[in-house]
Design an enzyme around this catalytic site. Structure first.
Site, short mmCIF file in Angstrom:
data_model
loop_
_atom_site.label_atom_id
_atom_site.label_comp_id
_atom_site.label_asym_id
_atom_site.label_seq_id
_atom_site.Cartn_x
_atom_site.Cartn_y
_atom_site.Cartn_z
CB THR A 142 -13.56 0.69 -45.56
OG1 THR A 142 -14.14 0.80 -46.87
CG2 THR A 142 -13.12 -0.74 -45.31
N GLY A 186 -18.87 8.96 -45.81
CA GLY A 186 -19.19 7.61 -45.36
C GLY A 186 -18.00 6.68 -45.56
N GLY A 187 -17.83 5.73 -44.65
CA GLY A 187 -16.72 4.78 -44.76
C GLY A 187 -15.38 5.43 -44.54
CG MET A 200 -20.92 2.94 -54.76
SD MET A 200 -19.78 4.25 -55.27
CE MET A 200 -18.22 3.36 -55.36
CG ASP A 237 -20.86 11.21 -48.24
OD1 ASP A 237 -21.52 10.61 -47.37
OD2 ASP A 237 -19.68 10.94 -48.50
N PRO A 279 -19.21 3.08 -41.49
CG PRO A 279 -19.43 0.88 -40.78
CD PRO A 279 -18.54 2.06 -40.65
CB VAL A 329 -0.95 0.01 1.22
CG1 VAL A 329 -1.69 1.34 1.30
CG2 VAL A 329 -1.94 -1.15 1.13
CE LYS A 339 -20.27 13.42 -55.89
NZ LYS A 339 -19.81 13.82 -54.55
#
Length: 463
Positions: free
Chosen positions: A333, A303-304, A385, A250, A227, A23, A272
């Site tokens: 990702t 994103g990602g 995509m 986005d 994600p 201690v 987009k």
């Protein structure tokens, strides 16, 4: 508040520790983080304490405590197993107006040692007054995760320029506003990254601008939002989102993540979708430059990960041409997030020894890929995509050598509450009526690893 928090200057402090068990050893290790000199007195010493016998700030005295041991001491820690001796030392210390702490005996403590987060010269002390140590440990863990480990650099940087700012800006309010801008902005980020020469230059420019009420160029941060699940954001991404003046985001950035952006930041949507670009890429590039030129801290939230089918490379090329400072913050990702939350390992010793990322939508709108390189057994292929081009993807992979029974998975809104996983084979997936109900963002995974989905699908069972 019963215990008033104070920070004691330990430059010339003399500390006494009575006792030399484990201690006491913990107290010794704690005090040695300061500049105090420490004397330890005890008849027997544990190996941990004995190991400090050659430490320049430690004096070990192996004998029973004596009253003269208190002479010229600033602080006293009492950590023996003899409660009567502990009480006696406490009384002697109080009589001599010496601050005393009897370990694990709060009524005999004139001071208590807090839980410490040490980022010297920045030191944060937490205390519950000894009543909730577990809660205190929990709070400390939370703070440790939120405070950058290299915040010490920022403390030293502030100390270096403190007098210069004081002499350059009249009034406490003006100095406070200036330091808030510095500590919330790109200068602080440069310091934390160790780019001090660049930080010094921008600091002096900002100080000159503050004197003349002129703003200098801001900085752009390309931040990967992951994600979709906000819990998958990096600490650095979250910190920058909460510092931003302008956030350019986005379509793939989830509403839950946008909720974490600084409340008064300007949010500009540049998303987009197929055949519906709200803002062409060249206009997004120009927008980033324009906002940075206003002196704003600009977060380009993607994103990602910005460098995996996120056009991050194209965007920083434009920032370089415009001579705008930037930083890139990687994110998880989609391939990693989607596969993990769907229970589909991207690699597995029995199924795939490599993984390939491909885009299912080229710049000219085609799906004209290197099919012979993609159509290999024992590898996993991830298409970003690719939902619109799914029939072409299946046809070309079979045509170039993959078995028509090769498993395939389509994952919509990966890591989010609305995640859906549709599986099949290259020959059957297009006939599945569920495919027609899927919408972007949907990721495609091809390979025998998909066969593990039902066995390893942990996420759907937690929803």
């Amino acid at each position: 508040m019963r215990y008033f928090p104070l920070f004691i200057d330990t430059h010339a402090a003399q500390c006494l520790i009575v006792g030399a068990g484990e201690v006491a050893a913990r107290k010794l290790e704690l005090i040695l983080k300061s500049e105090a000199k420490v004397t330890v007195v005890a008849p027997q010493m544990c190996s941990t304490v004995a190991g400090y016998q050659d430490h320049p700030s430690v004096t070990l005295i192996q004998r029973p405590f004596q009253a003269q041991d208190l002479e010229n001491k600033t602080l006293v820690f009492v950590a023996t197993s003899d409660s009567e001796l502990n009480a006696s030392i406490h009384d002697l210390a109080v009589q001599r107006d010496i601050l005393v702490n009897v370990v694990d005996n709060t009524p005999l403590c004139q001071f208590i040692t807090p839980s410490i987060i040490d980022r010297s010269p920045i030191v944060i002390a937490l205390s519950s007054g000894g009543v909730a140590p577990v809660l205190l440990r929990y709070l400390r863990q939370k703070l440790e995760s939120l405070i950058p480990s290299n915040i010490a650099r920022l403390g030293a940087f502030s100390e270096k320029f403190r007098e210069k700012v004081k002499s350059s800006l009249a009034g406490v309010t003006a100095r406070r506003y200036f330091w808030e801008d510095v500590l919330d902005g790109d200068i602080a980020e440069l310091v934390e990254k160790g780019q001090e020469e660049k930080a010094d230059k921008k600091f002096l420019e900002a100080l000159q601008g503050a004197q003349t009420e002129q703003k200098v160029d801001g900085q752009v941060y390309l931040v990967g939002a992951g994600p979709g699940d906000p819990d998958l954001l990096t600490f650095r991404a979250l910190r920058l989102m909460q510092k931003a003046d302008v956030v350019i985001y986005d379509r793939l950035v989830s509403p839950a993540i946008l909720e974490l952006v600084r409340r008064d930041a300007e949010k500009i949507y540049v998303g987009k979708a197929k055949s519906n670009h709200s803002l062409p890429q060249q206009d997004i590039n120009a927008l980033m430059v324009k906002e940075a030129r206003k002196g704003n801290r600009v977060v380009r939230l993607k994103g990602g990960d910005p460098f995996i089918f996120g056009r991050g490379g194209e965007e920083i090329q434009e920032l370089i041409k415009a001579n705008i400072d930037f930083q890139v913050v990687p994110g998880i990702t989609a391939a990693s997030g989607a596969s993990t939350y769907a229970g589909i390992p991207l690699t597995h010793r029995d199924h795939a020894q490599s993984v390939t990322f491909a885009t299912g939508h080229l710049k000219d709108g085609t799906v004209n890929l290197n099919w012979p390189a993609l159509a290999h057994a024992n590898q996993t292929i991830v298409f970003y995509m690719g939902l619109t081009g799914l029939p072409v993807i299946c046809e070309k992979l079979i045509e170039h050598g993959l078995s028509d029974s090769t498993p395939i998975a389509l994952i919509q809104e990966a890591t989010r509450d609305g995640q859906r996983v549709v599986t099949g084979t290259l020959s059957s997936i297009n006939d599945n009526p569920q495919v027609a109900t899927l919408e972007p963002p949907t990721l495609i995974i091809v390979g025998t690893v998909v066969s593990l989905h039902k066995e390893l699908d942990w996420f759907s069972q937690t929803q």
